[in-house]
Enzyme design. Structure first.
Site, PDB file in Angstrom:
ATOM      1  N   GLU A 225     -18.124  50.912 -30.129  1.00 30.63           N
ATOM      2  CA  GLU A 225     -17.295  50.441 -29.001  1.00 30.63           C
ATOM      3  C   GLU A 225     -17.506  48.944 -28.847  1.00 30.63           C
ATOM      4  O   GLU A 225     -18.641  48.473 -28.807  1.00 30.63           O
ATOM      5  CB  GLU A 225     -17.676  51.223 -27.732  1.00 30.63           C
ATOM      6  CG  GLU A 225     -17.125  50.684 -26.432  1.00 30.63           C
ATOM      7  CD  GLU A 225     -15.604  50.599 -26.374  1.00 30.63           C
ATOM      8  OE1 GLU A 225     -14.934  51.627 -26.552  1.00 30.63           O
ATOM      9  OE2 GLU A 225     -15.075  49.484 -26.165  1.00 30.63           O
TER      10      GLU A 225
ATOM     11  N   GLU B 223       2.940  53.357  -9.380  1.00 27.92           N
ATOM     12  CA  GLU B 223       1.655  53.712  -8.752  1.00 27.92           C
ATOM     13  C   GLU B 223       1.041  52.470  -8.087  1.00 27.92           C
ATOM     14  O   GLU B 223       0.608  52.524  -6.931  1.00 27.92           O
ATOM     15  CB  GLU B 223       0.687  54.292  -9.784  1.00 27.92           C
ATOM     16  CG  GLU B 223       1.080  55.697 -10.231  1.00 27.92           C
ATOM     17  CD  GLU B 223       0.067  56.348 -11.165  1.00 27.92           C
ATOM     18  OE1 GLU B 223      -0.922  55.705 -11.544  1.00 27.92           O
ATOM     19  OE2 GLU B 223       0.270  57.530 -11.505  1.00 27.92           O
TER      20      GLU B 223
ATOM     21  N   HIS C   3      -5.975  62.746 -20.410  1.00 28.65           N
ATOM     22  CA  HIS C   3      -6.318  64.143 -20.731  1.00 28.65           C
ATOM     23  C   HIS C   3      -5.737  64.568 -22.082  1.00 28.65           C
ATOM     24  O   HIS C   3      -6.291  65.447 -22.750  1.00 28.65           O
ATOM     25  CB  HIS C   3      -5.903  65.107 -19.610  1.00 28.65           C
ATOM     26  CG  HIS C   3      -4.497  64.974 -19.133  1.00 28.65           C
ATOM     27  ND1 HIS C   3      -4.165  64.324 -17.976  1.00 28.65           N
ATOM     28  CD2 HIS C   3      -3.329  65.412 -19.655  1.00 28.65           C
ATOM     29  CE1 HIS C   3      -2.852  64.369 -17.809  1.00 28.65           C
ATOM     30  NE2 HIS C   3      -2.324  65.020 -18.821  1.00 28.65           N
TER      31      HIS C   3
ATOM     32  N   HIS D 236      -5.008  81.597   1.918  1.00 33.93           N
ATOM     33  CA  HIS D 236      -4.312  81.025   3.055  1.00 33.93           C
ATOM     34  C   HIS D 236      -5.325  80.432   4.010  1.00 33.93           C
ATOM     35  O   HIS D 236      -6.375  81.028   4.208  1.00 33.93           O
ATOM     36  CB  HIS D 236      -3.525  82.131   3.774  1.00 33.93           C
ATOM     37  CG  HIS D 236      -2.879  81.638   5.039  1.00 33.93           C
ATOM     38  ND1 HIS D 236      -1.689  80.941   5.031  1.00 33.93           N
ATOM     39  CD2 HIS D 236      -3.277  81.720   6.334  1.00 33.93           C
ATOM     40  CE1 HIS D 236      -1.362  80.631   6.285  1.00 33.93           C
ATOM     41  NE2 HIS D 236      -2.311  81.086   7.089  1.00 33.93           N
TER      42      HIS D 236
HETATM   43  P1  NAD Z   1       6.826  53.235 -18.935  1.00 32.12           P
HETATM   44  O1  NAD Z   1       7.416  53.237 -20.269  1.00 32.12           O
HETATM   45  O2  NAD Z   1       6.546  54.518 -18.236  1.00 32.12           O
HETATM   46  O3  NAD Z   1       7.773  52.388 -17.934  1.00 32.12           O
HETATM   47  C1  NAD Z   1       8.202  51.075 -18.211  1.00 32.12           C
HETATM   48  C2  NAD Z   1       9.535  50.809 -17.542  1.00 32.12           C
HETATM   49  O4  NAD Z   1       9.856  49.428 -17.698  1.00 32.12           O
HETATM   50  C3  NAD Z   1      10.695  51.609 -18.134  1.00 32.12           C
HETATM   51  O5  NAD Z   1      11.337  52.332 -17.109  1.00 32.12           O
HETATM   52  C4  NAD Z   1      11.583  50.507 -18.741  1.00 32.12           C
HETATM   53  O6  NAD Z   1      12.954  50.824 -18.677  1.00 32.12           O
HETATM   54  C5  NAD Z   1      11.258  49.297 -17.870  1.00 32.12           C
HETATM   55  N1  NAD Z   1      11.548  47.994 -18.499  1.00 32.12           N
HETATM   56  C6  NAD Z   1      11.267  47.616 -19.774  1.00 32.12           C
HETATM   57  N2  NAD Z   1      11.680  46.335 -19.984  1.00 32.12           N
HETATM   58  C7  NAD Z   1      12.230  45.896 -18.827  1.00 32.12           C
HETATM   59  C8  NAD Z   1      12.849  44.665 -18.413  1.00 32.12           C
HETATM   60  N3  NAD Z   1      12.962  43.607 -19.251  1.00 32.12           N
HETATM   61  N4  NAD Z   1      13.326  44.560 -17.151  1.00 32.12           N
HETATM   62  C9  NAD Z   1      13.213  45.625 -16.306  1.00 32.12           C
HETATM   63  N5  NAD Z   1      12.653  46.792 -16.645  1.00 32.12           N
HETATM   64  C10 NAD Z   1      12.147  46.942 -17.873  1.00 32.12           C
HETATM   65  O7  NAD Z   1       5.490  52.352 -19.055  1.00 32.12           O
HETATM   66  P2  NAD Z   1       4.289  52.085 -18.055  1.00 32.12           P
HETATM   67  O8  NAD Z   1       4.609  52.427 -16.653  1.00 32.12           O
HETATM   68  O9  NAD Z   1       3.871  50.688 -18.349  1.00 32.12           O
HETATM   69  O10 NAD Z   1       3.168  53.099 -18.561  1.00 32.12           O
HETATM   70  C11 NAD Z   1       2.665  53.039 -19.898  1.00 32.12           C
HETATM   71  C12 NAD Z   1       2.011  54.330 -20.294  1.00 32.12           C
HETATM   72  O11 NAD Z   1       0.847  54.573 -19.519  1.00 32.12           O
HETATM   73  C13 NAD Z   1       2.927  55.516 -20.129  1.00 32.12           C
HETATM   74  O12 NAD Z   1       2.981  56.230 -21.324  1.00 32.12           O
HETATM   75  C14 NAD Z   1       2.282  56.347 -19.058  1.00 32.12           C
HETATM   76  O13 NAD Z   1       2.416  57.719 -19.329  1.00 32.12           O
HETATM   77  C15 NAD Z   1       0.828  55.917 -19.076  1.00 32.12           C
HETATM   78  N6  NAD Z   1       0.282  56.008 -17.707  1.00 32.12           N
HETATM   79  C16 NAD Z   1       0.162  57.225 -17.128  1.00 32.12           C
HETATM   80  C17 NAD Z   1      -0.303  57.337 -15.834  1.00 32.12           C
HETATM   81  C18 NAD Z   1      -0.428  58.698 -15.205  1.00 32.12           C
HETATM   82  O14 NAD Z   1      -0.369  59.672 -15.915  1.00 32.12           O
HETATM   83  N7  NAD Z   1      -0.563  58.829 -13.896  1.00 32.12           N
HETATM   84  C19 NAD Z   1      -0.627  56.205 -15.113  1.00 32.12           C
HETATM   85  C20 NAD Z   1      -0.485  54.981 -15.725  1.00 32.12           C
HETATM   86  C21 NAD Z   1      -0.025  54.901 -17.030  1.00 32.12           C
END
Ligand code: NAD
Length: 466
Positions: A31, A186, A320, A443
């Protein structure tokens, strides 16, 4: 005894290392930064810490008086929010180190790269280089935030990514969020609850495509009530300097140029595989723009080399998922025959209210030409949900029309991300609606909504109209 090298100590790598050690392997984990990877240090766990502080703030501010909890002068102590987050990360990463030690996994600090197929070298912090080889190598190097090639973005110090948003020292008054995906929304929810004015810009005409449309509608309505502003079909064209911080210039649905100014701009447009430093070419590893190609046993094209988690091609980028793949890789290396099965992989989105989903959506059932039935149950008809969040949310269950086997479960509302485990288990066991119904649910709990949704699918709901 088999020798295994695991590269990367995130939720994929450390789980793979422990599982392999349990099965009798001599394991070395390499790492270069911190144990726990993105998830524990700059991802899932820190985000959820911020969101918990945000939720508490929202509850006291919005419901406190109604619940008989009156507090004067409730305010966010932002440095303490961050300190608490750091403390939780530290505890968890310390736990990972202890678990590795307990399982006799050797940890090597340094950056690994391939020198030839099946052979790596590790550059240590003191500059020395060690050549290593093993019976098997597991690549678990994760992902990093993507930076889109938007003019003016890289140069502007007020444009930050999720790592930046999780280490701010001062609460910004305003934030433009580029991308209405999971990361963007989020963090937007957390900062909106802290009092930051949030403006979201999204290129597509929808958000959170991984969730059932009914869930997204409820989530978006709530986020709008929190004061967040959404601009869909509004791709970013450029970022300009502004006295406030930064100006995000977009083209809106009508083709007009519009701009949004804010103190900070959160860029959340996806994550890319973190494999640049591995020298995949030297290792002969097939990949698609850095994302490693694997089969369901987590094997790459090179015998003895496996890959898991966010660095692989075409699978969900979730902690996960990485851990599940890690166990599969370790078990296959140690002589078992195991396949990674995505059918029970839940998606959890920690927006307000939280949402979770497993299995097929209605849209996917239609596309597959499946005959299905749907049961719904509103959180407002559940006592515990009513107490917890005023009853905002919904459970939706999708089952095969003929046999009633559970195909999908979709939840938005209090405890959704915990409740989804019942849906995943139901899919794993090929459980039917009848079996969910004949299982007594305690419940008062939000779990009752799962059984009620199953009852509703059979037109025999007790606490709602059929
Ligand atoms: P995402 O792909 O979910 O969302 C990115 C968004 O940005 C898309 O809707 C896209 O259309 C938009 N976008 C791209 N270029 C753009 C532009 N020039 N102008 C405006 N909008 C634009 O990516 P993310 O939210 O960065 O997440 C990345 C990864 O991390 C995902 O695979 C997600 O599953 C993972 N993640 C998961 C969790 C969770 O499970 N709770 C939390 C955080 C991240």
């Amino acid at each position: 005894m088999k020798n295994i090298i695991v590269i990367g100590g995130g939720p994929g790598g450390y789980v793979a290392a422990i599982r392999a050690a349990q099965l009798g392997a001599k394991v070395t984990l390499v790492e270069r930064e911190h144990l726990g990877g993105t998830c524990l240090n700059i991802g899932c766990i820190p985000t959820k810490c911020l969101l918990h502080s945000a939720e508490l703030m929202e509850s006291i501010r919005k419901e406190g008086a109604m619940l008989g909890v009156e507090a004067d002068n409730v305010r966010i102590n932002f440095p303490q929010v961050m300190a608490h987050k750091n403390e939780i990360s530290k505890k968890l990463t310390g736990g990972v180190a202890a678990l590795l030690k307990m399982n006799k996994v050797t940890k090597v600090d340094g950056e690994a790269k391939f020198t030839a197929p099946g052979k790596i070298s590790v550059k240590k912090p003191d500059g020395s280089v060690e050549n290593m080889t093993a019976d098997a190598i597991i690549l678990a190097t994760g992902s990093v935030n993507s930076t889109p090639p938007i003019p003016g973005l890289r140069e502007n110090p007020n444009c930050i990514d999720s790592t930046g948003a999780l280490s701010l020292e001062k609460l910004p008054k305003s934030m433009v969020v580029i991308g209405a995906g999971v990361i963007g929304l989020e963090l937007a929810c957390a900062y909106a609850a802290f009092g930051t004015k949030i403006t979201v810009v999204e290129a597509l005409d929808h958000m959170l495509p991984m969730l059932d449309g009914d869930l997204t509608k409820i989530g978006v309505a709530h986020m709008k009530k929190m004061g967040m502003e959404f601009n869909l079909e509004c791709p970013v064209q450029s970022v300009e300097n502004s006295p406030v911080g930064a100006k995000v210039v977009c083209r809106n649905k009508a083709g007009q140029t519009v701009s949004f100014e804010a103190e900070k701009v959160l860029v959340a447009v996806g994550r890319r595989a973190n494999t640049a430093s591995l020298d995949l070419e030297a290792g002969g590893i097939k990949n698609d723009r850095g994302r490693i190609l694997v089969n369901d046993r987590m094997q790459t094209n090179v015998p003895g080399v496996y890959a898991i988690g966010d660095c692989v091609f075409g699978r969900a980028q979730l902690a996960h998922t990485a851990s599940a793949m890690g166990e599969v890789a370790a078990e296959n290396i140690m002589g078992m025959d195991v396949l990674y099965d995505e059918s029970t992989n839940p998606t959890c989105v920690y927006i307000e209210p939280e949402a979770a989903s497993v299995g097929l959506t209605e849209e996917q059932c239609k596309a597959k030409g499946l005959e299905y039935k749907v049961g719904r149950f509103p959180m407002s008809a559940n006592g515990k949900a009513l107490i917890l969040n005023g009853g905002e949310g919904l459970v939706k269950i999708i089952a095969g029309k003929k046999y009633g086997e559970v195909l999908g479960m979709h939840i938005i509302g209090p405890r959704a991300t915990d409740l989804i485990a019942e849906g995943a288990l139901a899919i794993r066991l090929e459980a039917t609606l009848d079996e969910l119904i004949s299982t007594i649910h305690s419940h008062p709990t939000v779990t009752e909504t799962m059984r009620e949704a199953a009852l509703h699918a059979e037109k025999r709901a007790i606490h709602t109209k059929n």
